[in-house]
Design an enzyme around this catalytic site. Structure first.
Site, PDB file in Angstrom:
ATOM      1  N   ASP A  14       5.393  -0.522  -6.038  1.00 52.58           N
ATOM      2  CA  ASP A  14       4.276  -1.167  -5.329  1.00 52.58           C
ATOM      3  C   ASP A  14       3.350  -1.925  -6.272  1.00 52.58           C
ATOM      4  O   ASP A  14       3.043  -3.097  -6.056  1.00 52.58           O
ATOM      5  CB  ASP A  14       3.440  -0.121  -4.570  1.00 52.58           C
ATOM      6  CG  ASP A  14       4.214   0.548  -3.451  1.00 52.58           C
ATOM      7  OD1 ASP A  14       5.028  -0.131  -2.820  1.00 52.58           O
ATOM      8  OD2 ASP A  14       3.999   1.758  -3.215  1.00 52.58           O
ATOM      9  N   ARG A  94      -8.641  10.774  -6.356  1.00 50.24           N
ATOM     10  CA  ARG A  94      -8.925   9.398  -5.930  1.00 50.24           C
ATOM     11  C   ARG A  94     -10.355   8.933  -6.170  1.00 50.24           C
ATOM     12  O   ARG A  94     -10.572   7.809  -6.631  1.00 50.24           O
ATOM     13  CB  ARG A  94      -8.528   9.191  -4.458  1.00 50.24           C
ATOM     14  CG  ARG A  94      -7.042   9.324  -4.168  1.00 50.24           C
ATOM     15  CD  ARG A  94      -6.177   8.661  -5.177  1.00 50.24           C
ATOM     16  NE  ARG A  94      -4.774   8.600  -4.803  1.00 50.24           N
ATOM     17  CZ  ARG A  94      -3.784   8.445  -5.662  1.00 50.24           C
ATOM     18  NH1 ARG A  94      -4.042   8.353  -6.957  1.00 50.24           N
ATOM     19  NH2 ARG A  94      -2.538   8.379  -5.260  1.00 50.24           N
ATOM     20  N   ASP A 123      -4.435   7.184   0.930  1.00 50.40           N
ATOM     21  CA  ASP A 123      -5.079   6.705  -0.285  1.00 50.40           C
ATOM     22  C   ASP A 123      -5.794   5.377  -0.126  1.00 50.40           C
ATOM     23  O   ASP A 123      -6.782   5.115  -0.805  1.00 50.40           O
ATOM     24  CB  ASP A 123      -4.063   6.665  -1.430  1.00 50.40           C
ATOM     25  CG  ASP A 123      -3.705   8.077  -1.875  1.00 50.40           C
ATOM     26  OD1 ASP A 123      -4.564   8.961  -1.725  1.00 50.40           O
ATOM     27  OD2 ASP A 123      -2.580   8.286  -2.346  1.00 50.40           O
ATOM     28  N   SER A 171       8.650   9.176  -3.029  1.00 48.00           N
ATOM     29  CA  SER A 171       7.342   8.722  -3.462  1.00 48.00           C
ATOM     30  C   SER A 171       6.614   9.947  -4.014  1.00 48.00           C
ATOM     31  O   SER A 171       6.426  10.941  -3.316  1.00 48.00           O
ATOM     32  CB  SER A 171       6.615   8.120  -2.263  1.00 48.00           C
ATOM     33  OG  SER A 171       5.262   7.970  -2.582  1.00 48.00           O
TER      34      SER A 171
END
Ligand code: ARG
Length: 347
Positions: A14, A94, A123, A171
């Site tokens: 990504d 995060r 996210d 992932s």
């Protein structure tokens, strides 16, 4: 005129694709940054090397491991924070990553922060909630905005000569507090997870046969020593991951209720978190009153929900932290009875 954009970069599919998309479709000059929250030395090197190959303006690796342990995970331990049995490893990291990105973007004079999140996960909300609360920076999410599938991304990467270091099936998100694995065959909850997805925890067959006693010492709710050795929390967590992982503790296999409402199968390996939160709860049982314990349990659920939903700046989070800290004043002392055995593996 080109804009300077700071991209949160890991070197995976990504974010690699995002570098070129930003340059070509968003007319941007791209600075990349990878924030180290304990995803491992190799990952950090990989990020740096792939950034150099893809050729953005420049790349930063930012070490935030100590801060992650002391300012975030410590709160998770004090609050016994778990969401559906998941100790919130990704969720806790995060806000810190976003904060580091905002600081760097401002220093570099970037006008926007970009990330490689799709429109499905949590996210995207987490990064954006923090960035919007902290700054006036724009946010760019190329993969989501262009609605690209993984197959399309791979084709694009190939057409642009982006060399992908490896082709991961799953992932995976990894940091000091845990590993999260999703995708491919795991998406069907009827499928048993293949053994090779696990890296931190031993299987039932390979777990140690001998039970092991671990002692953990707490000061005001935070671990300060393990097996009699005082050390920084960061190292205690690393050690706890190793010890508990060898007994196969910390495998979590859940159908998780995501922020956008979908149910998603996610697997976690989180041995250290299970050991340290378990020990912390055991100590609380000894020193808190009945009423406090009931209240702590309630707060714990609220706290986990706020962290999961990235409501880090929600005033209630601060209210809860103050109440939790007040209670933790008595949660100090050695705990020598946490005994790890294979039995605890049962799910
Ligand atoms: N579902 C978890 C969360 O939202 C972890 C997501 C981690 N990402 C991954 N690629 N496995 O906090």
């Amino acid at each position: 005129m080109t804009d300077k954009v700071l991209l949160a970069f890991s070197g995976g599919l990504d974010t690699s694709v995002c570098v070129k998309l930003l340059e070509e479709n968003y007319n941007a000059e791209v600075i990349t940054a990878c924030v180290d929250v304990g995803q491992g030395e190799e990952e950090m090197i990989k990020a740096k090397e792939s950034a150099a190959k893809i050729g953005g303006l420049k790349h930063y690796n930012i070490d935030a491991k100590e801060e992650f342990a002391n300012e975030y995970i410590a709160r998770g331990i004090k609050a016994n924070a778990e969401y559906e049995g998941y100790p919130l490893s990704t969720a806790f990291a995060r806000p810190l990553i976003a904060q580091k990105l905002v600081e760097l973007a401002e220093k570099e004079g970037a006008t926007a922060i970009a990330h490689g999140c799709t429109g499905k996960g949590n996210d995207q909300f987490r990064f954006e909630a923090i960035i919007l609360a902290m700054s006036d920076l724009d946010i760019i999410a190329p993969i989501r905005e262009m609605n690209l599938t993984r197959t399309e991304e791979k084709a694009y990467a190939e057409s642009k000569g982006i060399e992908l270091t490896y082709d991961k099936i799953y992932s995976i998100d990894e940091n000091l507090w845990g590993r999260a694995i999703e995708g491919d065959v795991l998406e069907d909850p009827a499928n048993e997870p293949p053994e090779d997805i696990y890296e931190w925890t031993a299987s039932w067959e390979d777990a140690k046969d001998e039970p092991e006693k671990v002692s953990i010492e707490f000061e005001e709710g935070v671990p300060v020593a393990i097996n009699g050795e005082m050390m920084p929390l960061l190292n205690i967590i690393e050690k706890a991951n190793e010890i508990a992982g060898a007994h196969g503790i910390g495998r979590v296999d859940i159908i998780e209720n995501r922020m956008i409402g979908i149910k998603s199968r996610e697997i976690y390996e989180t041995p250290g978190a299970k050991l340290l939160i378990g020990a912390h709860q055991a100590l609380e049982e000894l020193v808190l009153t009945n009423s406090e314990l009931r209240f702590a349990e309630h707060m714990s659920g609220l706290y986990a929900e706020l962290v999961y939903r990235a409501l880090w700046q929600e005033p209630l989070r601060d209210d809860l932290d103050q109440a939790i800290d007040n209670m933790q004043e008595r949660v100090s002392g050695p705990l020598k009875t946490k005994k790890l055995t294979k039995e605890t593996l049962k799910v």
